[in-house]
Design an enzyme around this catalytic site. Structure first.
Site: not given
Ligand code: RB5
Length: 138
Positions: A10-11, A63, A65, A96, A130-131, A134
C-alpha cells in the site's frame, strides 16, 4: 531465478517496495505505484490471487505495520503469509511453515534488514518432515 515472485504494497509500504525492486530487479510488481493513499486489502488480494494461480511462486507484501496485509492475505485458502521482524524469522517461516508470502512492516524495519529478510525467504526451502502434518492441519 525461475520461480515467479510477486510484490505489492500500500502507500505506507511504497518506499520500501521501491528499494526492494531496485535491489532485486526480478519481482513482478502489482502496485501500488505512488504514496497516494490506497486500501491495503486490494493489494493483498491481488497478490494472493497471483500466488495461488502460479505454481511454486512466492509473494512479498508491505504495509505500515505488516499486520493489515497479513490479516488480509491469510484469508485466502492456500496462502500462508508470515509477518517478519528479523532474518531468522524470515528463514523459519519457510523452513517450518512453508510460508508462500512474506510480509514486511515497512514503517518498522530498515531497508537493509528487509533486503536480508527477502533474501533469506526466497533462498530457504521448506523442511517438510515433522512440519508437513502441522502445515496440513492449517
Ligand atoms: C496505512 O496508514 C496503514 O494503516 C497500513 O499501511 C497498515 O499498517 C495496516 O495494517
Amino acid at each position: 531465478m525461475n520461480k515467479k515472485i510477486f510484490i505489492a504494497s500500500d502507500h505506507a509500504g511504497y518506499k520500501m517496495k521501491t528499494k526492494l525492486n531496485d535491489h532485486f530487479t526480478c519481482f513482478i510488481d502489482l502496485g501500488t505505484n505512488s504514496i497516494d493513499s490506497v486500501d491495503y486489502p486490494d493489494f493483498a488480494h491481488k497478490l494472493t490471487n497471483e500466488v495461488l494461480n502460479n505454481d511454486e511462486s512466492l509473494g512479498i507484501l508491505i504495509c505500515g505495520t505488516g499486520v493489515g496485509m497479513s490479516i488480509a492475505a491469510n484469508r485466502s485458502k492456500g496462502i500462508r503469509a508470515g509477518l517478519v521482524n528479523s532474518v531468522e524469522v524470515a528463514r523459519l517461516i519457510r523452513q517450518h511453515n512453508d510460508a508462500n508470502v512474506l510480509v514486511i512492516p515497512g514503517r518498522f524495519m530498515d531497508s537493509e534488514e528487509a533486503i536480508n529478510c527477502v533474501k533469506a525467504f526466497i533462498e530457504t526451502q521448506f523442511e517438510s518432515g515433522r512440519h508437513k502434518q502441522r502445515v496440513e492441519k492449517i
